[in-house]
Design a protein around this motif. Structure first.
Motif, PDB file in Angstrom:
ATOM      1  N   GLY A  26       0.819  -1.204   0.000  1.00  0.00           N
ATOM      2  CA  GLY A  26       0.000   0.000   0.000  1.00  0.00           C
ATOM      3  C   GLY A  26       0.855   1.258   0.000  1.00  0.00           C
ATOM      4  N   THR A  31       1.098  -5.142   6.425  1.00  0.00           N
ATOM      5  CA  THR A  31       0.842  -6.333   5.609  1.00  0.00           C
ATOM      6  C   THR A  31       0.926  -7.600   6.457  1.00  0.00           C
ATOM      7  OG1 THR A  31       1.733  -5.209   3.684  1.00  0.00           O
ATOM      8  CG2 THR A  31       1.649  -7.611   3.559  1.00  0.00           C
ATOM      9  N   LEU A  86      -3.522  -6.810   7.620  1.00  0.00           N
ATOM     10  CA  LEU A  86      -4.071  -6.825   6.260  1.00  0.00           C
ATOM     11  C   LEU A  86      -4.904  -8.088   6.027  1.00  0.00           C
ATOM     12  CD1 LEU A  86      -3.825  -5.277   3.418  1.00  0.00           C
ATOM     13  CD2 LEU A  86      -2.281  -7.142   2.833  1.00  0.00           C
ATOM     14  N   ALA A  92      -5.985  -6.961  -0.424  1.00  0.00           N
ATOM     15  CA  ALA A  92      -5.780  -5.705  -1.151  1.00  0.00           C
ATOM     16  C   ALA A  92      -7.067  -5.382  -1.896  1.00  0.00           C
ATOM     17  CB  ALA A  92      -4.627  -5.853  -2.123  1.00  0.00           C
ATOM     18  N   ARG A 145      -5.813  -0.919   1.063  1.00  0.00           N
ATOM     19  CA  ARG A 145      -5.706  -1.959   2.094  1.00  0.00           C
ATOM     20  C   ARG A 145      -7.078  -2.258   2.695  1.00  0.00           C
ATOM     21  NH1 ARG A 145      -1.120  -3.999   0.906  1.00  0.00           N
ATOM     22  NH2 ARG A 145      -2.121  -3.385  -1.018  1.00  0.00           N
ATOM     23  N   VAL A 186      -8.391  -4.105   6.123  1.00  0.00           N
ATOM     24  CA  VAL A 186      -7.753  -4.550   7.370  1.00  0.00           C
ATOM     25  C   VAL A 186      -8.813  -4.924   8.408  1.00  0.00           C
ATOM     26  CG1 VAL A 186      -5.693  -3.106   7.056  1.00  0.00           C
ATOM     27  CG2 VAL A 186      -7.660  -2.177   8.254  1.00  0.00           C
TER      28      VAL A 186
END
Ligand code: SF4
Lengths: 141, 619
Positions: B240, B277, B281, B284, B296, B298
């Motif tokens: 990201g 990540t 995460l 994506a 992102r 999350v």
């Protein structure tokens, strides 16, 4: 101070010594695990008749094998960086930042980019130490 | 619809509850292309510049560019513009997502909204028609709730909504497209709220045509290959925009503790893209038709800052709610981001304002009592969460902050203003000009106030791009030099603004060759623009908006960097370096054709084909 011809075993040994002797490197690179293969594309006009393959190996602040090698060996590295001679020369002289060169596509990376970004400080330190090696470049001879 | 444009614009009068449409001549499109550029040309022609930003008279405009809806990578962006309540000058913001393409499929290149509805309403746009209806059932609800309600009948409906912050005219309130994409800067959510407009929805099924489909297909293939070949695109996909954190800490780009600390690697390691990540995460996400997918998604599954799965923070947010306020807990950044998203607030100005009051609290200028008994110690994230709610609802201490950092600091005494890093009333984005002097000039001269997206200075100065085909540029710039940066900023503005007018995401502008961008534009529109023509459009846009700002009172006195940025850091990559403001400005004024007072010269206005602006500036 002794000078070394770029891409020779002596040159790699001198670079390795610089890294091994750096306390700052030991601290910065304490998380780094794994080898980096470097490939310089052939450029006969710059006295590089064939591709050059270098294998450099780092482990938690220590340095292991630093070898001029063949293509098969370089392919075993955890990361492989490939570029033209002119780019490597710029990087080694700190005229071009290695990370920027990667982002601009002037050097190509094979391997986990996330790991490289996380450890960008280690990479920069390794290059910094290379600039301390008195280097004779093939096209400057 | 054979040239990238839908061919008409929607006009909405909220006072009378009337929707109609209008067209724009091709000649004008060729001059201004689209996006906020086109909005500025309409604003100058049709509206009263003296109107209060939150009055019915101030128009709110939404504009697509010709690439929107084409399927070209990164072409989903649309711009919104109005006189800004945050700065009192030209205000604009852009975002990706999916609303722009859907609006075009519904038959419109843009919307011009005037007046004020007597009660909260929703504007619904479907295939060449628009309807205004009551928003009673979602007024007061947050952005996520509103979006869910409006999408319930058909998940393909695209939503633009404000939250409680916009309803309450928080001056840095934002507008959200489908929860994840934000018209964040300059407080346009408050303008929408002042019109009692809760949301706009769009649904359409008319695919926009292209002038040269065959040529376009070739260019599209080339674009995809360039993106696949780009390490920059790969880093965005993997990490990201927060991929910038680690490198930024090395180069002196990341602001820390309200711009007072130069380096903190432990902090950046905990807040960086790779860490995000590896920890929170879940996947994506991409704007419409973007293969990069830098967004992102999350979730924080447990702990005090638990969140449901949703849009994650950008780099800027990881700074404003991380490094800027000395918080190293990424989960807390994610929670603050979610709250800002739900309330509808710009995460840059919200976080920057909180950083200012934390500094004033540490200095004893704000007491515990004045802060409604919230302990504003650096990094106290419980207090931050509480404060965000108070700002959105304009409760007590939160009401002071809802007026923005400049107003809040002024409230606590003139000396407190030194704690605010802003240009023209807009809080600085999270790139420190002490490490990159060109960025300092770009902040100073950006027409919406301090901005990192009205130009491509970051890409050029930080060496992420190489565009020798466009203009003379170096491979590598020394960030800590002011000399010669004016030319860099001038060039980077013209190309960066062009990207905005085309509605192309800057990340893609960085990944794609300029030839590919130019050829895609020509194949879609059927125009025959060279680089010179395209860069002239960028220059025209900048000059038009500067002229509007001149009419709104902007002069040389406003082209200044804040004290924070003129104060040296004692550690880190930017140590000891501050931009030479005068040198940068003098060189830039000469290149841009500004008088010593900072007003656009008559000659420049005529050179760029802006005679109407000349009439107004030099009556
Ligand atoms: S690069 Fe990211 S922000 Fe830009 S269009 Fe693609 S997904 Fe959206």
């Amino acid at each position: 101070m002794a000078t070394h011809k770029a891409f020779t075993q002596e040159w790699l040994d001198a670079w390795k010594q610089k890294i091994a002797g750096s306390q700052e490197y030991k601290e910065i690179a304490k998380e780094w695990e794994g080898s980096v293969g470097l490939i310089c594309n052939a450029d006969p006009s710059k006295s590089i008749p064939n591709p050059v393959y270098l294998f450099t190996d780092y482990w938690h602040g220590d340095v292991r094998d630093f070898l001029v090698c063949d293509e098969a060996k370089v392919q075993t590295a955890k990361f492989i960086m490939t570029g033209d001679y002119a780019r490597w020369k710029q990087v080694a002289k700190k005229e071009l930042d290695a990370t920027k060169a990667l982002m601009q596509g002037k050097l190509k990376l094979k391997g986990d980019l996330t790991y490289v970004v996380r450890n960008v400080k280690t990479i920069n330190k390794v290059i910094d130490l290379l600039t301390e090696v008195q280097t004779v470049w093939p096209d400057d001879v | 619809m054979q040239n990238g444009y839908a061919g008409k614009f929607l006009q909405v009068d909220l006072t009378g509850g009337v929707c109609s449409s209008f067209t724009i001549q091709e000649e004008r499109l060729k001059k201004f292309i689209g996006g906020s550029s086109l909005a500025a040309s309409l604003y100058l022609e049709r509206f009263n510049l003296d109107a209060d930003p939150l009055s019915a008279e101030n128009p709110l405009m939404l504009m697509n560019g010709p690439l929107v809806g084409s399927g070209f990578p990164g072409s989903s962006r649309f711009a919104m513009a109005a006189k800004s309540p945050q700065t009192g000058i030209w205000g604009e913001a852009a975002c990706g997502g999916n609303f722009g393409p859907e609006l075009k499929r519904a038959g419109y290149d843009g919307i011009v909204i005037t007046g004020k509805s007597p009660h909260p309403v929703i504007l619904s746009i479907t295939n060449n028609s628009a309807e205004i209806s009551s928003a009673a059932y979602c007024w007061g609800k947050d952005i996520y709730e509103t979006t869910d309600i409006l999408k319930a009948p058909d998940k393909n409906i695209k939503v633009l909504a404000i939250g409680p912050a916009g309803e309450n005219r928080v001056i840095f309130s934002a507008i959200a497209n489908d929860k994840a994409h934000f018209i964040g800067r300059t407080g346009l959510g408050a303008v929408m709220g002042s019109k009692n407009l809760k949301a706009i929805t769009a649904r359409g099924n008319q695919a926009p045509g292209k002038a040269n489909e065959e040529k376009y297909k070739e260019i599209f293939k080339a674009a995809i290959a360039e993106i696949k070949n780009s390490a920059f695109a790969e880093s965005l996909h993997l990490m990201g925009s927060d991929a910038a954190m680690d490198l930024g800490m090395m180069t002196g780009d990341v602001p820390i503790k309200n711009w007072t600390v130069g380096e903190d690697f432990e902090l950046s390691a905990k807040l960086s893209g790779p860490t995000l990540t590896e920890t929170y995460l879940t996947k994506a996400h991409a704007c419409s038709n973007c293969p990069v997918a830098c967004k992102r998604v999350v979730a924080v599954k447990d702990g005090p800052f638990r969140t449901e799965e949703g849009p994650g923070p950008e780099y800027e947010t990881c700074c404003t709610f991380g490094t800027m306020i000395m918080n190293s807990d990424l989960a807390a950044v994610i929670k603050a981001n979610e709250l800002c998203n739900r309330y509808g607030m710009d995460t840059i100005s919200a976080g920057a304002t909180i950083a200012v009051v934390m500094e004033l609290y540490e200095k004893g200028i704000i007491s515990l009592e004045a802060a409604d008994h919230l302990d504003l110690a650096w990094g106290n994230m419980e207090a931050v969460m509480a404060l965000l709610g108070k700002i959105a609802r304009r409760e007590g201490f939160g009401d002071i902050l809802a007026r923005g950092s400049v107003s809040a600091a002024t409230h606590f005494g003139a000396g407190a203003l030194d704690s605010v890093a802003h240009v023209k009333g807009l809080d600085l984005p999270m790139h420190d000009p002490r490490g990159f002097h060109g960025m300092g000039l770009a902040y100073m001269m950006s027409n919406r106030g301090a901005c990192h997206l009205q130009h491509a200075a970051m890409g050029m100065e930080q060496g992420m791009v190489s565009w020798p085909q466009l203009f003379e540029m170096k491979e590598d710039y020394d960030g800590k030099t002011s000399q010669g940066k004016a030319q860099l900023v001038f060039d980077s503005e013209n190309y960066g603004i062009l990207g905005n007018s085309l509605s192309l995401c800057h990340y893609l502008l960085y990944c794609l060759k300029p030839e590919t961008v130019r050829d895609a534009f020509n194949a879609i529109t059927g125009f025959d623009f060279g680089f010179k023509d395209l860069l002239a459009c960028g220059a025209r846009d900048w000059t038009l908006k500067r002229g509007i700002n001149n009419l709104l009172g902007i002069t040389v006195k406003d082209d200044v960097l804040p004290k924070k940025i003129l104060t040296v850091l004692t550690e880190g990559a930017a140590e000891g370096s501050v931009p030479d403001m005068k040198l940068l400005r003098d060189e830039y004024y000469a290149i841009r054709g500004l008088t010593t007072e900072g007003v656009v010269s008559k000659e420049k206005l005529l050179e760029l084909g802006l005679p109407e602006l000349k009439e107004k500036l030099y009556p």
